[in-house]
Scaffold this motif. Structure first.
Motif, PDB file in Angstrom:
ATOM      1  N   GLN A  71       0.815  -1.216   0.000  1.00  0.00           N
ATOM      2  CA  GLN A  71       0.000   0.000   0.000  1.00  0.00           C
ATOM      3  C   GLN A  71       0.845   1.261   0.000  1.00  0.00           C
ATOM      4  OE1 GLN A  71      -2.339  -0.775   3.486  1.00  0.00           O
ATOM      5  NE2 GLN A  71      -3.846  -1.996   2.373  1.00  0.00           N
ATOM      6  N   SER A  72       2.062   1.173   0.491  1.00  0.00           N
ATOM      7  CA  SER A  72       2.912   2.363   0.561  1.00  0.00           C
ATOM      8  C   SER A  72       4.038   2.326  -0.467  1.00  0.00           C
ATOM      9  CB  SER A  72       3.497   2.516   1.964  1.00  0.00           C
ATOM     10  OG  SER A  72       4.360   1.444   2.264  1.00  0.00           O
ATOM     11  N   SER A  73       3.832   1.579  -1.540  1.00  0.00           N
ATOM     12  CA  SER A  73       4.910   1.405  -2.522  1.00  0.00           C
ATOM     13  C   SER A  73       4.546   1.893  -3.918  1.00  0.00           C
ATOM     14  CB  SER A  73       5.324  -0.070  -2.576  1.00  0.00           C
ATOM     15  OG  SER A  73       6.010  -0.426  -1.407  1.00  0.00           O
ATOM     16  N   HIS A  74       3.812   2.953  -3.999  1.00  0.00           N
ATOM     17  CA  HIS A  74       3.533   3.549  -5.304  1.00  0.00           C
ATOM     18  C   HIS A  74       4.738   4.415  -5.675  1.00  0.00           C
ATOM     19  CE1 HIS A  74      -0.618   2.252  -5.382  1.00  0.00           C
ATOM     20  NE2 HIS A  74      -0.699   2.607  -4.114  1.00  0.00           N
ATOM     21  N   PRO A  75       5.496   4.037  -6.718  1.00  0.00           N
ATOM     22  CA  PRO A  75       6.730   4.768  -7.023  1.00  0.00           C
ATOM     23  C   PRO A  75       6.499   6.148  -7.627  1.00  0.00           C
ATOM     24  CG  PRO A  75       6.379   3.033  -8.622  1.00  0.00           C
ATOM     25  CD  PRO A  75       5.312   2.889  -7.583  1.00  0.00           C
ATOM     26  N   ARG A  76       5.321   6.391  -8.176  1.00  0.00           N
ATOM     27  CA  ARG A  76       5.034   7.696  -8.775  1.00  0.00           C
ATOM     28  C   ARG A  76       3.755   8.248  -8.129  1.00  0.00           C
ATOM     29  NH1 ARG A  76       6.725   4.491 -13.020  1.00  0.00           N
ATOM     30  NH2 ARG A  76       8.676   5.188 -13.925  1.00  0.00           N
ATOM     31  N   VAL A  77       3.941   8.987  -7.094  1.00  0.00           N
ATOM     32  CA  VAL A  77       2.821   9.494  -6.312  1.00  0.00           C
ATOM     33  C   VAL A  77       2.339  10.823  -6.881  1.00  0.00           C
ATOM     34  CG1 VAL A  77       2.114  10.258  -4.022  1.00  0.00           C
ATOM     35  CG2 VAL A  77       3.710   8.365  -4.257  1.00  0.00           C
ATOM     36  N   VAL A  78       1.025  10.960  -6.971  1.00  0.00           N
ATOM     37  CA  VAL A  78       0.408  12.221  -7.371  1.00  0.00           C
ATOM     38  C   VAL A  78      -0.474  12.661  -6.205  1.00  0.00           C
ATOM     39  CG1 VAL A  78      -1.183  13.327  -8.973  1.00  0.00           C
ATOM     40  CG2 VAL A  78       0.413  11.602  -9.803  1.00  0.00           C
ATOM     41  N   ILE A  79      -0.288  13.879  -5.763  1.00  0.00           N
ATOM     42  CA  ILE A  79      -1.071  14.403  -4.648  1.00  0.00           C
ATOM     43  C   ILE A  79      -1.948  15.530  -5.167  1.00  0.00           C
ATOM     44  CG2 ILE A  79      -1.004  15.478  -2.367  1.00  0.00           C
ATOM     45  CD1 ILE A  79       1.776  14.261  -2.006  1.00  0.00           C
ATOM     46  N   ASP A  80      -3.252  15.337  -5.073  1.00  0.00           N
ATOM     47  CA  ASP A  80      -4.214  16.359  -5.486  1.00  0.00           C
ATOM     48  C   ASP A  80      -4.575  17.179  -4.257  1.00  0.00           C
ATOM     49  OD1 ASP A  80      -6.278  17.930  -6.388  1.00  0.00           O
ATOM     50  OD2 ASP A  80      -7.572  16.267  -6.975  1.00  0.00           O
ATOM     51  N   THR A  81      -4.102  18.401  -4.203  1.00  0.00           N
ATOM     52  CA  THR A  81      -4.378  19.267  -3.053  1.00  0.00           C
ATOM     53  C   THR A  81      -5.448  20.310  -3.373  1.00  0.00           C
ATOM     54  OG1 THR A  81      -2.608  20.806  -3.619  1.00  0.00           O
ATOM     55  CG2 THR A  81      -2.040  18.973  -2.149  1.00  0.00           C
ATOM     56  N   SER A  82      -6.163  20.129  -4.479  1.00  0.00           N
ATOM     57  CA  SER A  82      -7.122  21.145  -4.906  1.00  0.00           C
ATOM     58  C   SER A  82      -8.236  21.394  -3.891  1.00  0.00           C
ATOM     59  CB  SER A  82      -7.732  20.779  -6.264  1.00  0.00           C
ATOM     60  OG  SER A  82      -8.402  19.536  -6.190  1.00  0.00           O
TER      61      SER A  82
END
Length: 120
Positions: A71-82
Protein backbone atom coordinates in the motif's frame (compact mmCIF):
# COMPACT_ATOMS: atom_id res chain seq x y z
CA UNK A 1 13.38 0.67 -5.09
CA UNK A 2 10.09 0.67 -3.20
CA UNK A 3 9.63 -0.62 0.35
CA UNK A 4 7.78 -3.65 -1.06
CA UNK A 5 10.51 -4.27 -3.63
CA UNK A 6 13.15 -4.16 -0.94
CA UNK A 7 11.21 -6.68 1.16
CA UNK A 8 10.60 -9.04 -1.77
CA UNK A 9 14.26 -8.97 -2.71
CA UNK A 10 15.23 -9.71 0.91
CA UNK A 11 12.76 -12.62 1.14
CA UNK A 12 14.05 -14.09 -2.11
CA UNK A 13 17.66 -13.81 -0.99
CA UNK A 14 16.94 -15.30 2.46
CA UNK A 15 15.37 -18.32 0.78
CA UNK A 16 17.81 -18.55 -2.13
CA UNK A 17 15.11 -18.05 -4.77
CA UNK A 18 15.75 -16.44 -8.16
CA UNK A 19 13.44 -13.87 -9.71
CA UNK A 20 12.80 -16.28 -12.56
CA UNK A 21 11.69 -19.10 -10.24
CA UNK A 22 9.53 -16.86 -8.07
CA UNK A 23 7.94 -15.20 -11.09
CA UNK A 24 7.02 -18.56 -12.61
CA UNK A 25 5.54 -19.75 -9.32
CA UNK A 26 3.29 -16.70 -8.86
CA UNK A 27 2.31 -16.40 -12.51
CA UNK A 28 4.12 -13.24 -13.63
CA UNK A 29 7.09 -12.65 -15.89
CA UNK A 30 10.59 -12.27 -14.46
CA UNK A 31 10.68 -8.84 -16.12
CA UNK A 32 7.54 -7.77 -14.23
CA UNK A 33 8.92 -9.04 -10.92
CA UNK A 34 12.19 -7.20 -11.54
CA UNK A 35 10.30 -4.00 -12.37
CA UNK A 36 8.16 -4.42 -9.23
CA UNK A 37 11.24 -4.88 -7.06
CA UNK A 38 12.99 -1.86 -8.58
CA UNK A 39 10.04 0.54 -8.32
CA UNK A 40 9.27 0.69 -12.00
CA UNK A 41 5.76 -0.73 -11.51
CA UNK A 42 2.95 0.44 -9.29
CA UNK A 43 1.72 -1.46 -6.28
CA UNK A 44 0.60 -5.01 -7.13
CA UNK A 45 -3.00 -6.18 -6.94
CA UNK A 46 -4.46 -7.78 -3.84
CA UNK A 47 -4.54 -11.10 -5.71
CA UNK A 48 -0.82 -10.91 -6.49
CA UNK A 49 0.03 -10.02 -2.91
CA UNK A 50 -1.92 -13.09 -1.81
CA UNK A 51 0.11 -15.24 -4.22
CA UNK A 52 3.35 -13.78 -2.83
CA UNK A 53 2.22 -14.46 0.75
CA UNK A 54 1.37 -18.03 -0.22
CA UNK A 55 4.61 -18.49 -2.12
CA UNK A 56 6.75 -17.49 0.84
CA UNK A 57 4.34 -19.17 3.29
CA UNK A 58 4.73 -16.23 5.66
CA UNK A 59 3.13 -16.00 9.08
CA UNK A 60 0.32 -13.54 9.82
CA UNK A 61 2.50 -10.63 11.01
CA UNK A 62 4.73 -10.87 7.95
CA UNK A 63 1.68 -11.08 5.69
CA UNK A 64 0.32 -7.88 7.26
CA UNK A 65 3.70 -6.23 6.69
CA UNK A 66 3.68 -7.23 3.01
CA UNK A 67 0.18 -5.77 2.62
CA UNK A 68 1.23 -2.54 4.35
CA UNK A 69 4.36 -2.27 2.22
CA UNK A 70 2.35 -2.83 -0.96
CA UNK A 71 0.00 0.00 0.00
CA UNK A 72 2.91 2.36 0.56
CA UNK A 73 4.91 1.40 -2.52
CA UNK A 74 3.53 3.55 -5.30
CA UNK A 75 6.73 4.77 -7.02
CA UNK A 76 5.03 7.70 -8.77
CA UNK A 77 2.82 9.49 -6.31
CA UNK A 78 0.41 12.22 -7.37
CA UNK A 79 -1.07 14.40 -4.65
CA UNK A 80 -4.21 16.36 -5.49
CA UNK A 81 -4.38 19.27 -3.05
CA UNK A 82 -7.12 21.15 -4.91
CA UNK A 83 -9.62 20.59 -2.08
CA UNK A 84 -7.07 21.12 0.70
CA UNK A 85 -5.63 24.16 2.43
CA UNK A 86 -2.84 26.30 1.01
CA UNK A 87 -0.61 24.89 3.74
CA UNK A 88 -1.23 21.35 2.48
CA UNK A 89 -0.36 22.47 -1.05
CA UNK A 90 2.81 24.11 0.22
CA UNK A 91 3.84 20.93 2.04
CA UNK A 92 3.17 18.74 -1.01
CA UNK A 93 5.25 21.01 -3.22
CA UNK A 94 8.07 21.25 -0.68
CA UNK A 95 8.24 17.47 -0.43
CA UNK A 96 8.21 17.11 -4.23
CA UNK A 97 11.10 19.57 -4.54
CA UNK A 98 13.16 18.26 -1.61
CA UNK A 99 12.63 14.53 -1.22
CA UNK A 100 15.58 13.59 -3.42
CA UNK A 101 17.98 15.60 -1.26
CA UNK A 102 16.90 14.25 2.14
CA UNK A 103 18.97 11.55 3.79
CA UNK A 104 17.53 8.36 5.27
CA UNK A 105 17.46 9.76 8.82
CA UNK A 106 15.52 12.84 7.69
CA UNK A 107 13.09 10.67 5.73
CA UNK A 108 12.48 8.33 8.67
CA UNK A 109 11.97 11.33 10.96
CA UNK A 110 9.40 12.84 8.61
CA UNK A 111 7.59 9.51 8.27
CA UNK A 112 7.43 9.18 12.06
CA UNK A 113 6.05 12.71 12.41
CA UNK A 114 3.36 12.14 9.80
CA UNK A 115 2.40 8.77 11.30
CA UNK A 116 2.14 10.36 14.76
CA UNK A 117 -0.02 13.20 13.42
CA UNK A 118 -2.21 10.74 11.51
CA UNK A 119 -2.95 8.75 14.68
CA UNK A 120 -4.25 11.84 16.50
Amino acid sequence: MTPLGQKLQALRRERGVSQKDMAAAIGVSAAYLSALEHGKRGAPTWALIQKIIGYFNVIWDDAEELLRLAQSSHPRVVIDTSELSPTATELANLLAESIGRLDEDDLRSLIAQVEKARRR
